[in-house]
Design an enzyme around this catalytic site. Structure first.
Site, short mmCIF file in Angstrom:
data_model
loop_
_atom_site.label_atom_id
_atom_site.label_comp_id
_atom_site.label_asym_id
_atom_site.label_seq_id
_atom_site.Cartn_x
_atom_site.Cartn_y
_atom_site.Cartn_z
N HIS A 1 0.89 -0.79 -0.12
CA HIS A 1 0.42 0.01 -0.52
C HIS A 1 1.46 1.26 -0.16
O HIS A 1 2.06 0.77 0.75
CB HIS A 1 -0.95 0.12 0.83
N ASP B 1 -7.97 -4.90 0.44
CA ASP B 1 -8.16 -6.28 -0.83
C ASP B 1 -8.07 -7.39 -0.42
O ASP B 1 -8.88 -8.30 -1.61
CB ASP B 1 -8.11 -4.98 -2.19
#
Ligand code: ACO
Length: 428
Positions: free
Chosen positions: A309, A366
């Protein structure tokens, strides 16, 4: 902007430029370079905006090093446990969790706007049946602006409020209609006595021929997923919403841009890619170890989807909550836990591997969301649509904040030109 009392100095080429220092309420520090070019002729260069703040915002706080996420000051863990999606939407949009009376009013208003204009039916039939629902949704939200031109008027608070409510109310209807069109089933219209998540589930999975029975555990899981996705400060799709909105275009066109940005596999589209990755490992009888090796190999063009991320350099707090929810949902629906087991094995290997440790790569939101969607029967190509439904109040809140900001300007980055210097067409 607060009146600066601190300055940083930038020295170059015999000049010293004083840059005002801006501190946030969590003591984040920004150097205000907005006057840099007028004062010096220089610009800053930051592809991918890794060190660039585009705005000041009071909506969402993330500390990527510590794995903290808060909406309007409330920790995501508390909101996930104690609130509903519509309460969180109210919080993001209007700054406060609603009182019981405010929530009733808000819920009631959203309920009264869930239907689509009858002429909108023809929109779906013009598109190919096998179209991915994300561009369908982006196009549908863009097209919705033609039915409500009055929301162009961002100066009118009432117009903005009704536009906000219309979007929140109609997005689940649009998303489910896009899905029903793709599988050739009749569109299910909303039932306004149901809560937000249950109404969506019924429009997705119900058929006119029989009563759809809502499982409250599934509806709660969907509501939780929407809460966890509701905002994430200046990510790719939110920045797209702000940038498009900065030209003072219609609210709905900004949201359509956000949906388009979210579709990409490096952003919201990763949830679809994660499940495809897990299924590939399962069907090819490949081991998780072998896949992780491939993800580390730069020549393979493979990434461990759902890992890494831009902001989180520790465990994404949303992934932590979802990992726990996966077990509850799978045991409730009685489905196979094979994909969850592969995901947990991938995580275990990666979190003990120096490649991932040294780059601070952890599971993101996710990584586990797809396993839940899959368990409750959401088709894989609808995963990113689910993300969009959740992110909607965040996009709108960010758009509203930008339009109310007195320092608001059209977004227009600069560049460093690297092409040919002046040249002339020969012989003419
Ligand atoms: N698998 C393997 N290696 C990775 C991964 C991954 N998932 N993510 C990053 N890396 C490596 C990169 O190859 C790079 O290695 P290098 O330093 O040797 O070149 C290093 O880690 C840094 O990666 P960047 O791509 O520079 O990091 P950036 O902040 O630009 O990208 C991103 C973040 C796009 C999320 C990236 O981690 C990624 O592609 N992850 C997989 C896709 C994904 O899950 N996206 C969802 C993000 S969450 C969301 O949008 C909701």
């Amino acid at each position: 902007m607060n009146k600066p009392e601190e300055f940083a100095e930038l020295k170059f080429d015999g000049k010293t430029i004083k840059l005002p220092v801006v501190r946030g309420t969590e003591n984040e520090i920004g150097l205000d370079i907005s006057k840099l070019r007028p004062q010096s002729g220089w610009i800053t260069l930051d592809p991918g905006y890794t060190s660039t703040g585009s705005c000041q915002s009071a909506i969402t706080f993330i500390d990527g090093e510590k794995g903290i996420l808060r909406y309007r000051g409330y920790p995501i863990e508390e909101l996930a446990e104690k609130s509903t999606f519509l309460e969180v939407a109210h919080l993001l949009l209007y700054g406060e969790l609603p009182t019981a009376e405010e929530l009733d009013r808000f819920t009631d208003t959203v309920r009264r706007h869930t239907m689509l204009h009858e002429d909108f039916r023809r929109f779906f039939s013009a598109l190919p049946k096998d179209a991915h629902p994300m561009p369908v949704l982006a196009a549908a939200v863009g097209a919705l602006a033609t039915f409500y031109p009055e929301h162009d008027d961002a100066e009118s608070l009432n117009h903005v409020h009704v536009g906000v409510v219309r979007l929140l109310a109609k997005m689940p209807t649009l998303a489910a209609a896009a899905f029903k069109h793709s599988i050739g089933q009749p569109t299910m219209w909303p039932r306004n006595d149901l809560d937000y998540a249950s109404n969506f589930l019924r429009m997705m999975f119900g058929v006119p021929a029989e009563e759809y029975v809502i499982d409250p555990v599934i509806a709660k899981a969907v509501d939780l997923l929407l809460i966890l996705h509701a905002d994430h400060e200046q990510n790719c799709s939110t920045s797209s919403v702000r940038l498009v909105g900065s030209s003072q275009s219609h609210l709905f066109s900004g949201i359509a841009a956000g949906i388009s940005a979210l579709w990409g596999p490096l952003h919201g589209g990763a949830n679809q890619k994660v499940i495809e990755m897990l299924e590939r490992i399962a069907t090819e009888h490949g081991t998780a170890d072998r896949f992780v090796e491939r993800a580390k190999d730069k020549s393979s063009n493979t990434r461990l989807m759902g890992f890494g991320h831009r902001v989180y350099k520790s465990y994404d707090p949303r992934a932590k909550i979802l990992k726990k929810t996966c077990n509850d949902v799978i045991s409730r629906v009685g489905g196979s836990s094979q994909l969850l087991e592969i995901a947990m094995r991938l995580e275990e290997i990666a979190l003990n591997d120096d490649y991932f440790i040294s780059r601070n790569l952890y599971p993101n939101v996710d990584f586990y969301s797809g396993v839940i969607y899959k368990a409750i029967g959401i088709p894989v190509n609808m995963f990113t649509v689910m993300f969009a439904l959740g992110r909607l109040p965040g996009w709108i809140a960010q758009w509203m904040e930008m339009r109310a900001d007195p320092t608001f300007k059209i977004g227009r980055p600069r560049q460093i030109y690297t092409g040919a210097t002046v040249r002339h067409i020969p012989g003419r």
